[in-house]
Design a protein around this motif. Structure first.
Motif, mmCIF file in Angstrom:
data_model
loop_
_atom_site.group_PDB
_atom_site.id
_atom_site.type_symbol
_atom_site.label_atom_id
_atom_site.label_comp_id
_atom_site.label_asym_id
_atom_site.label_seq_id
_atom_site.Cartn_x
_atom_site.Cartn_y
_atom_site.Cartn_z
ATOM 1 N N SER A 251 0.805 -1.225 0.000
ATOM 2 C CA SER A 251 0.000 0.000 0.000
ATOM 3 C C SER A 251 0.834 1.270 0.000
ATOM 4 O O SER A 251 0.277 2.371 0.026
ATOM 5 C CB SER A 251 -0.954 0.012 1.203
ATOM 6 N N SER A 252 2.151 1.135 -0.047
ATOM 7 C CA SER A 252 2.981 2.326 -0.230
ATOM 8 C C SER A 252 3.045 2.725 -1.703
ATOM 9 O O SER A 252 3.510 3.817 -2.040
ATOM 10 C CB SER A 252 4.396 2.077 0.298
ATOM 11 N N ARG A 307 2.543 13.563 0.556
ATOM 12 C CA ARG A 307 3.970 13.681 0.297
ATOM 13 C C ARG A 307 4.598 14.604 1.340
ATOM 14 O O ARG A 307 3.961 15.548 1.805
ATOM 15 C CB ARG A 307 4.214 14.287 -1.091
ATOM 16 N N PRO A 308 5.851 14.362 1.689
ATOM 17 C CA PRO A 308 6.512 15.251 2.658
ATOM 18 C C PRO A 308 6.547 16.686 2.151
ATOM 19 O O PRO A 308 6.772 16.928 0.960
ATOM 20 C CB PRO A 308 7.932 14.673 2.757
ATOM 21 N N PRO A 337 8.416 7.321 -6.705
ATOM 22 C CA PRO A 337 7.020 7.354 -6.297
ATOM 23 C C PRO A 337 6.502 8.769 -6.114
ATOM 24 O O PRO A 337 5.341 9.045 -6.338
ATOM 25 C CB PRO A 337 7.032 6.586 -4.957
ATOM 26 N N ASP A 338 7.399 9.678 -5.706
ATOM 27 C CA ASP A 338 6.965 11.058 -5.470
ATOM 28 C C ASP A 338 6.452 11.721 -6.738
ATOM 29 O O ASP A 338 5.747 12.726 -6.675
ATOM 30 C CB ASP A 338 8.133 11.878 -4.915
ATOM 31 N N ASP A 344 -0.536 13.062 -5.637
ATOM 32 C CA ASP A 344 -0.589 14.505 -5.419
ATOM 33 C C ASP A 344 -1.630 14.818 -4.342
ATOM 34 O O ASP A 344 -2.418 13.964 -3.935
ATOM 35 C CB ASP A 344 -0.871 15.262 -6.722
ATOM 36 N N ASP A 345 -1.626 16.058 -3.869
ATOM 37 C CA ASP A 345 -2.464 16.421 -2.724
ATOM 38 C C ASP A 345 -3.946 16.185 -2.974
ATOM 39 O O ASP A 345 -4.682 15.765 -2.067
ATOM 40 C CB ASP A 345 -2.229 17.893 -2.353
ATOM 41 N N GLU A 346 -4.395 16.430 -4.186
ATOM 42 C CA GLU A 346 -5.817 16.273 -4.484
ATOM 43 C C GLU A 346 -6.249 14.809 -4.384
ATOM 44 O O GLU A 346 -7.317 14.495 -3.847
ATOM 45 C CB GLU A 346 -6.120 16.831 -5.884
#
Length: 709
Positions: A251-252, A307-308, A337-338, A344-346
């Motif tokens: 799940s990562s 994301r950090p 992965p980033d 993304d935030d959405e």
């Protein structure tokens, strides 16, 4: 022998023997097992025995390994000592031809991996051990229990870089075969867990070595769908536990977490794996990191995590690292992965909404209640931190008891301070601040009673964790900002709370430094906290100028300077603090000294009232007014400016100084600005501005200033 002297029927049961060993572990001289004790311990993890026996076995094994590591701190001493105690009987059992003996050795070795994996690795990497496992395939071709134990052992070994060498090509082929069969769901799940760990581990090893990873035997999507179906359909608890463990690893991956979040039936089943009351399920010490509860919380955390947030410098460093990896590996293996748009935030926000709608908060709060595992609690804190990022979730999180769960976690991280702790900063890791930050976010947007309930003690208890997040070197600038915002909200609760915040070790000194921070939001939050503390705490009021002291003058100068920056909320906070402080004659005397020295106090206070009328000092030095930036104003600034000026004038005791200040005020255009304020109140005689403005004009008239109406 009388019946009273006869041994009880349960005296020689595994549980009784393990209980006796546990008593021995309290003796500091205890270092070894008697033969019958070791035999019982080796058998304690057999699937035929109840979970309570497994739990006691884990406790005994953990106590032994910990004792050896305490006595021999170095790995090259501790590992051989642990292995000497168990290696020969374990290897002999696995090499036996009796199924129960082989099962005993395999299950014990799995437990040793859970408790002390370096020692287990040392055993499995001995010469010939790989062949022993292959022989077990041949000796027991139809034994489900042996096959399941082997799959579990290979899975444990696959989870650590040093022991992955155990998993040979033959083992991998066997695991793939068992993961594709459909007759035995439990074996299928256990084999799939091992494959997932192998694939993830091989990929990490390849990246570390700067090489391209071998393609996995099964695609993530295929494995994830398989594991998801096991969670949904399997009635066997061990199969579900293995499937959850596999999904915890997978799940990562953005595509997997997105797929899982869209399946409401799966989420409902997943959340139901967390008991709703303590005692409904027993977690053993060793199983704490492989139980369905732990795995479930990992999945929730992975699905919801953002994301950090990187600073500009951190983002640049991350970019350089990606470029370095891309130079070593192929474009396929260097994809980060980033960079995945599904992360993304959405997309993360949408996944969080699905989780909250599916009842995730009931599951997370239950996890805190039923588990004493620090690992579980920290993951719950991390998950709630991600979920509260979306403000629309915060009300539901509060309703579900999220704040109470966070307080429970925080009490473990930051225990109540003792008198001897004064002046000491406790050791807190960066990850430990995540539950504190989550509670701070809730405290910013909700009233204290909604977050902490009617119990005033809960508010008092949280002051120290929030204060530590402001002052601790391991906290980020964002965390300091949010902690100050939360403390600002709490400080308005009562003078007692404000006083407790003011007395928090090192807090006010740190906040004073943050008032000078370049970041506008951090500077604003620090100023707002000081404003509330000045109004609510007599100690802070006196420190900032309410009483004459060595530092009050410089502190007042900082507040005046913050009234002159291009940020209205900061100006409101700084001028609010000044409005409170100017009620003290000592503060007024210090401001008068600053006005005499720098001639800046009255112009800046005047600009709060009317920046278009009050002349700035630069204009006196030949600077064209058209070239000066005009600060914005609003009703709050006008009100604060009028109160500050009125208090300042009235608070000056020295007659000569009064005349000097009146002349400076006239030169700065304050009289004209105040006349305009009084005129604006003509239609609203109840305006709070009218009385202080009129009193200020009267004072100016009494000190020789002519007014132009």
């Amino acid at each position: 022998m009388s019946s009273a002297d006869a041994p009880s029927p349960s005296a020689s049961t595994p549980d009784a023997v393990l209980d006796a060993i546990l008593k021995k572990t309290r003796d500091k001289a205890w270092l070894s097992f008697a033969p019958d004790e070791l035999s019982t311990l080796l058998s304690a993890f057999s699937p035929a025995l109840p979970v309570t026996t497994h739990t006691k076995g884990y406790l005994v094994l953990s106590a032994f390994c910990q004792r050896r590591r305490t006595e021999l701190p170095k790995d090259d001493e501790a590992i051989p000592a642990i292995c000497r105690a168990v290696e020969m009987p374990v290897v002999a059992a696995i090499a036996d031809t009796d199924e129960s003996e082989v099962l005993k050795g395999l299950t014990f070795l799995c437990a040793l991996f859970d408790v002390d994996h370096p020692s287990a690795t040392s055993i499995v990497l001995r010469d010939g051990f790989t062949e022993v496992i292959v022989d077990a395939f041949d000796f027991f071709p139809k034994s489900r229990r042996i096959h399941l134990a082997i799959a579990h052992l290979l899975g444990r070994a696959a989870g650590h870089k040093t022991s992955r060498a155990l998993v040979s090509t033959d083992h991998k082929a066997w695991l793939e075969n068992k993961s594709r069969q459909t007759q035995d769901a439990g074996l299928r799940a256990a084999a799939a867990v091992a494959m997932v760990k192998l694939a993830r581990g091989a990929s990490a090893d390849a990246v570390e070595a700067g090489a391209a990873a071998d393609p996995p035997a099964m695609e993530d999507a295929e494995l994830a769908r398989m594991m998801k179906s096991l969670v949904l359909d399997s009635a066997e608890s061990s199969s579900v536990a293995d499937a959850v463990e596999a999904l915890a690893f997978m799940s990562s991956t953005p595509s997997v977490k997105d797929m899982l979040s869209k399946d409401s039936a799966f989420l409902s089943r997943l959340f139901s794996l967390i008991p709703r009351r303590k005692g409904a399920a027993i977690e053993s010490l060793g199983d704490a990191t492989s139980s369905p509860l732990y795995g479930t919380v990992i999945i929730i955390s992975n699905i919801s995590v953002y994301r950090p947030r990187l600073s500009a410098e951190e983002a640049q460093m991350a970019k350089l690292k990606r470029m370095a990896k891309a130079a070593k590996t192929s474009s396929e293996s260097s994809t980060q992965p980033d960079d995945d748009p599904l992360d993304d935030d959405e997309h993360v926000k949408t996944r969080g909404e699905r989780l909250v709608k599916g009842g995730v908060m009931e599951a997370l709060t239950s996890a805190v209640r039923v588990s004493d595992s620090r690992a579980v609690h920290m993951l719950v804190g991390k998950a709630i931190l991600s979920l509260v990022e979306d403000k629309s979730n915060r009300g539901k999180i509060l309703q579900a008891g999220g704040a109470k769960a966070l307080q429970t976690i925080i009490q473990e991280i930051v225990p109540a301070a003792k008198a001897s702790d004064a002046g000491k900063t406790p050791q807190i890791d960066k990850e430990d601040f995540e539950p504190i930050q989550a509670l701070a976010k809730l405290s910013i947007t909700a009233a204290p009673v909604q977050v902490f309930g009617p119990n005033q003690g809960a508010i008092h208890d949280i002051i120290r964790p929030f204060s530590l997040m402001v002052i601790h070197p391991n906290s980020t600038l964002l965390q300091r900002f949010e902690a100050m915002m939360a403390l600002t909200n709490l400080s308005s609760q009562s003078p007692e709370v404000a006083d407790r915040i003011a007395r928090a070790d090192g807090l006010t000194n740190k906040v004073e430094l943050l008032m000078l921070e370049d970041h506008a939001l951090v500077r604003r939050a620090a100023t707002e906290l000081v404003c509330n503390l000045v109004a609510g705490s007599e100690e802070v009021f006196n420190k900032w100028g309410g009483e004459k002291n060595s530092s009050s003058k410089s502190k007042l100068q900082v507040l005046v300077a913050l009234c002159d920056i291009d940020d209205t909320p900061t100006r409101l906070a700084a001028s609010g603090a000044l409005a409170s402080l100017t009620a003290s004659p000592d503060a007024c005397a210090s401001l008068a000294e600053l006005q005499r020295e720098r001639h800046r106090i009255l112009p800046i206070l005047g600009q709060l009232i009317d920046p278009s009328v009050v002349a700035r000092p630069e204009a006196d030095e030949g600077v064209d007014d058209d070239d000066t930036e005009e600060l914005q104003t609003d009703p709050g600034l006008v009100h604060r400016g009028v109160v500050c000026v009125r208090n300042f004038f009235v608070g000056i005791q020295n007659k000569a100084l009064q005349m000097e200040v009146a002349s400076d005020a006239n030169h700065a255009g304050l009289a004209h600005a105040l006349v305009a304020v009084v005129k604006s109140c003509a239609q609203d005689t109840s305006s709070p501005l009218l009385r202080p403005a009129a009193e200020t004009l009267k004072w100016l008239l009494e000190h020789g200033v002519e007014l132009t109406v």
